[in-house]
Design a protein around this motif. Structure first.
Motif, PDB file in Angstrom:
ATOM      1  N   GLY D  88       0.830  -1.203   0.000  1.00 55.27           N
ATOM      2  CA  GLY D  88       0.000   0.000   0.000  1.00 55.27           C
ATOM      3  C   GLY D  88       0.857   1.242   0.000  1.00 55.27           C
ATOM      4  O   GLY D  88       0.732   2.113  -0.856  1.00 55.27           O
ATOM      5  N   ARG D  89       1.800   1.299   0.936  1.00 56.25           N
ATOM      6  CA  ARG D  89       2.697   2.455   1.017  1.00 56.25           C
ATOM      7  C   ARG D  89       3.988   1.994   1.678  1.00 56.25           C
ATOM      8  O   ARG D  89       4.040   0.939   2.321  1.00 56.25           O
ATOM      9  N   LEU D  90       5.042   2.797   1.514  1.00 59.65           N
ATOM     10  CA  LEU D  90       6.326   2.465   2.115  1.00 59.65           C
ATOM     11  C   LEU D  90       6.413   3.020   3.531  1.00 59.65           C
ATOM     12  O   LEU D  90       5.808   4.045   3.844  1.00 59.65           O
ATOM     13  N   THR D  91       7.191   2.337   4.362  1.00 54.21           N
ATOM     14  CA  THR D  91       7.597   2.893   5.650  1.00 54.21           C
ATOM     15  C   THR D  91       9.117   2.811   5.676  1.00 54.21           C
ATOM     16  O   THR D  91       9.709   2.045   4.917  1.00 54.21           O
ATOM     17  N   PRO D  92       9.762   3.615   6.547  1.00 54.58           N
ATOM     18  CA  PRO D  92      11.231   3.523   6.623  1.00 54.58           C
ATOM     19  C   PRO D  92      11.670   2.083   6.877  1.00 54.58           C
ATOM     20  O   PRO D  92      12.665   1.619   6.318  1.00 54.58           O
ATOM     21  N   ALA D 143       6.612  -9.051   4.293  1.00 53.17           N
ATOM     22  CA  ALA D 143       5.232  -9.506   4.110  1.00 53.17           C
ATOM     23  C   ALA D 143       4.420  -9.237   5.383  1.00 53.17           C
ATOM     24  O   ALA D 143       3.277  -8.750   5.319  1.00 53.17           O
ATOM     25  N   LEU D 144       5.022  -9.536   6.549  1.00 56.33           N
ATOM     26  CA  LEU D 144       4.286  -9.341   7.802  1.00 56.33           C
ATOM     27  C   LEU D 144       4.041  -7.852   8.061  1.00 56.33           C
ATOM     28  O   LEU D 144       2.963  -7.456   8.515  1.00 56.33           O
ATOM     29  N   THR D 145       5.060  -7.018   7.769  1.00 57.83           N
ATOM     30  CA  THR D 145       4.880  -5.569   7.955  1.00 57.83           C
ATOM     31  C   THR D 145       3.753  -5.054   7.056  1.00 57.83           C
ATOM     32  O   THR D 145       2.883  -4.292   7.491  1.00 57.83           O
ATOM     33  N   MET D 146       3.757  -5.487   5.795  1.00 63.54           N
ATOM     34  CA  MET D 146       2.712  -5.034   4.864  1.00 63.54           C
ATOM     35  C   MET D 146       1.339  -5.524   5.313  1.00 63.54           C
ATOM     36  O   MET D 146       0.340  -4.823   5.161  1.00 63.54           O
ATOM     37  N   TYR D 147       1.297  -6.751   5.822  1.00 70.15           N
ATOM     38  CA  TYR D 147       0.033  -7.329   6.285  1.00 70.15           C
ATOM     39  C   TYR D 147      -0.545  -6.477   7.419  1.00 70.15           C
ATOM     40  O   TYR D 147      -1.712  -6.116   7.393  1.00 70.15           O
ATOM     41  N   ALA D 152      -4.014  -1.976   9.417  1.00 69.25           N
ATOM     42  CA  ALA D 152      -4.057  -0.671  10.079  1.00 69.25           C
ATOM     43  C   ALA D 152      -4.668   0.396   9.166  1.00 69.25           C
ATOM     44  O   ALA D 152      -5.472   1.229   9.605  1.00 69.25           O
ATOM     45  N   ASP D 153      -4.270   0.355   7.878  1.00 75.70           N
ATOM     46  CA  ASP D 153      -4.758   1.380   6.946  1.00 75.70           C
ATOM     47  C   ASP D 153      -6.203   1.098   6.534  1.00 75.70           C
ATOM     48  O   ASP D 153      -6.928   2.011   6.126  1.00 75.70           O
ATOM     49  N   SER D 213      -9.335 -23.790  11.993  1.00 72.03           N
ATOM     50  CA  SER D 213     -10.155 -23.558  10.790  1.00 72.03           C
ATOM     51  C   SER D 213      -9.267 -22.998   9.708  1.00 72.03           C
ATOM     52  O   SER D 213      -8.984 -21.810   9.674  1.00 72.03           O
ATOM     53  N   ARG D 214      -8.868 -23.843   8.780  1.00 75.70           N
ATOM     54  CA  ARG D 214      -7.686 -23.560   7.973  1.00 75.70           C
ATOM     55  C   ARG D 214      -7.623 -22.185   7.342  1.00 75.70           C
ATOM     56  O   ARG D 214      -6.613 -21.503   7.408  1.00 75.70           O
ATOM     57  N   ARG D 215      -8.652 -21.758   6.714  1.00 74.30           N
ATOM     58  CA  ARG D 215      -8.527 -20.523   5.952  1.00 74.30           C
ATOM     59  C   ARG D 215      -9.741 -19.640   6.186  1.00 74.30           C
ATOM     60  O   ARG D 215     -10.855 -19.999   5.843  1.00 74.30           O
ATOM     61  N   SER D 216      -9.533 -18.499   6.800  1.00 74.73           N
ATOM     62  CA  SER D 216     -10.665 -17.585   6.986  1.00 74.73           C
ATOM     63  C   SER D 216     -11.081 -17.091   5.609  1.00 74.73           C
ATOM     64  O   SER D 216     -10.236 -16.732   4.787  1.00 74.73           O
ATOM     65  N   PRO D 217     -12.383 -17.054   5.300  1.00 80.98           N
ATOM     66  CA  PRO D 217     -12.809 -16.710   3.938  1.00 80.98           C
ATOM     67  C   PRO D 217     -12.366 -15.313   3.516  1.00 80.98           C
ATOM     68  O   PRO D 217     -11.998 -15.097   2.379  1.00 80.98           O
ATOM     69  N   ALA D 218     -12.402 -14.379   4.439  1.00 81.63           N
ATOM     70  CA  ALA D 218     -12.012 -13.022   4.055  1.00 81.63           C
ATOM     71  C   ALA D 218     -11.174 -12.416   5.164  1.00 81.63           C
ATOM     72  O   ALA D 218     -11.193 -12.886   6.300  1.00 81.63           O
ATOM     73  N   ARG D 219     -10.421 -11.392   4.823  1.00 88.46           N
ATOM     74  CA  ARG D 219      -9.554 -10.817   5.837  1.00 88.46           C
ATOM     75  C   ARG D 219     -10.187  -9.602   6.468  1.00 88.46           C
ATOM     76  O   ARG D 219      -9.953  -9.286   7.624  1.00 88.46           O
ATOM     77  N   GLY D 220     -10.902  -8.862   5.674  1.00 87.03           N
ATOM     78  CA  GLY D 220     -11.494  -7.600   6.154  1.00 87.03           C
ATOM     79  C   GLY D 220     -12.279  -7.792   7.412  1.00 87.03           C
ATOM     80  O   GLY D 220     -12.705  -6.823   8.039  1.00 87.03           O
TER      81      GLY D 220
END
Lengths: 220, 220, 220, 220
Positions: D88-92, D143-147, D152-153, D213-220
């Motif tokens: 989405g965007r960069l951080t330092p 990947a974890l930071t972006m996640y 957060a965003d 529960s292996r995979r949550s259908p959505a993340r939002g």
């Protein structure tokens, strides 16, 4: 080191822009590395009792192979450039064939040095023309994938028919040149002159792909 | 290895962005490769009985030719940068002249090493200035093509008249410098100082291109 | 080789995108070339009677200087990256200071090899830190130009005040480090630790630039 | 050499485009530099009494390590390519982890030459696989930071859950391979075959991250 498995393959990949820029940077470096064997010809300062002109005339095969490979890489880049002007979207297959294509390009500075050193040695001639055929084959594989994607997506993307014919014909030409040096090694690099039959191959390919009515007016 | 024949030449090429990025990557590599002969001057660890300063003072021509070629490539890039700020669209001709321009740039690290090794050798001086003239000539050819394209397309693209004058004049200057070292080799690299007459050449070129009324107010 | 004279200077230059991409390609190459001296440490196949670990432990200065220069170039790039996030438009001055900045970066692989070979030799230490100071100075010159341009254009472009303070302070720090190794050579690379006083320099710079009220709330 | 302090860290960074292009240029160069040890195998013109084929067959480890590292770098690039399709965007922090990732890639041509020279030497095997583990770890950290940033965003940016699982699992695999060669050096590069257990690791990681529960259908 792996990306997620099957489900993610159907996932949307980023647009082709970054892929293309990465490929271009690699090709630009390969193109520029071609000059390194030339710089090695220059004697060190002080140790230069040989006249400058002799350094060049005594190493004509090095300059010849430099120019040949420069033109070859430039030519392949031009086709890649046109081809990706027609890309609609990336697929994992397109990404990997692209990286394979980069591999064939990146190997050329090495083969060029071999050509400069050994000249018309059958092993080198076959390797060089074989790699060119693989390089051309990778372009063709990408063109055909894009063509099918363009039809499947129905969004007007994908290369036009006669562009695909040209790319397929070029691979046929290169494969014939490779077969020729496999059978008659004495032909060596002149086998590349086989590319003059390209208009014939293009016509044959276009007939095979679409039947005798040479060119369908539209693809849609 | 060939793209489709005549009909495809009239086909729409991709925009100039990728071409320019590819060219820039090649020029950036050539610019950075210039430093390699400098790194070869550094003695290996342990084998360094020579004081560091002597390594530099004993090899001033290497540093001089590095700086000269850095400035030359940077200067050419700046002109290319401005020129392609005026490009409307690519043509196959523009693509190939661009790739020829890249060839002249890619060859410079090799010639620079020759300059460092042989200094004011007539063969080297002529080769170096000759390649600069070709490089400048390729820029001029592209400027003129873009200028004509801009008029033909009538879309306000194409470089303005005085920019074209400047680029043409630069090639005239370089050609004169090349002629000078061909006739009077003793002049060697100082021939590049001929570029000081540039304002005169610009005026002459502009008069030749548009007649005595020095600058037409508008091009349209 | 020249672009048109005075009138064209006022002419619109292309946007900063291509300039930045060209600079980045050069920096990326310089960053990657740093690894070449490491590859030279590896003995050839067959000739490798020395244990692998000894190749590393016996050449720690080579690895140390590699890491130092990698971090230095990465750090400079990060500042350049942020700085050009604030650029409104290019001027010929910005283009040329940028190219000078590239020159200071391109020279670093050469100086790094010198550092690896000679270690804390006063000439090398001064050259290395001197080039870093020039590199930092070029960034500062660009930041100040952009700042003034931003005010002149009144379009909200240009770096914010505290960013400019930081960049100016960094150059002050580097200049002090350079002075230190000029006067007390024994300090050698530890002079770079002077950068810890950076918060003090930032405060001093900000006070000098805007008077005692430390930070004006807005620039407009 | 420093950018402004704490307050500026919260400042808006430029978009990810330039960062990604810079990273790609570095990776492309590292990829292409891999060919340099191959070019060194080619004997000079005239000195070539050895048949061309023997140059290749007598140096299979050099070619093998070239291909291995080409595939490794290409594979890492593909993951990076997909990952930054979700930024989405960069951080330092993202900028610096990216530059660390570039460091692990840039070091690979050097390690590849070591592999070619020393073959299955325990020190080299551990270094090579250790660097791959660090490289993979850097991708996972990004990947974890972006996640987290994506959550957060709340703007739908950030990589999807199963992509993150795949990247984390890859690092777990590489860490296990590294542990294996640390304990049983005789395994050498075959430790990389441990990557075949990847589907198991992916399932374990996904269960650990989100419960049975292996995979949550959505993340939002």
């Amino acid at each position: 080191m792996t990306a997620p498995g099957a489900p993610s393959d159907s996932e949307r990949l980023p647009g082709p822009g970054r892929m293309v820029a990465f490929v271009d940077a690699s090709v630009a470096i390969a193109l520029t590395l071609l000059v390194l064997p030339l710089t090695e010809l220059v004697p060190e300062r002080g140790a230069s009792e040989k006249p400058a002109l002799e350094v060049v005339t005594g190493n004509l095969p090095v300059f010849g192979s430099f120019l040949l490979s420069f033109v070859v890489i430039a030519r392949f880049w031009v086709v890649h450039h046109r081809l990706f002007g027609h890309v609609g979207r990336l697929t994992p297959r397109l990404v990997w064939v692209n990286l394979f294509w980069v591999l064939t390009i990146v190997v050329l500075p090495f083969l060029t040095q071999f050509v400069a050193s050994y000249g018309p040695d059958p092993v080198i001639v076959r390797s060089y023309i074989g790699v060119l055929a693989l390089c051309s084959g990778a372009l063709t594989a990408m063109a055909l994938t894009m063509y099918r994607l363009g039809i499947a997506d129905g969004d007007g993307s994908g290369p036009p028919d006669d562009f695909v014919d040209g790319v397929v014909a070029a691979t046929v030409d290169m494969a014939l040149a490779f077969l020729l040096v496999l059978i008659v090694p004495a032909v060596n690099y002149w086998a590349l002159l086989l590319l003059v039959i390209d208009p014939l191959t293009v016509r044959a390919v276009s007939r095979l792909r679409r039947g005798p009515s040479r060119r369908s007016p539209a693809r849609g």
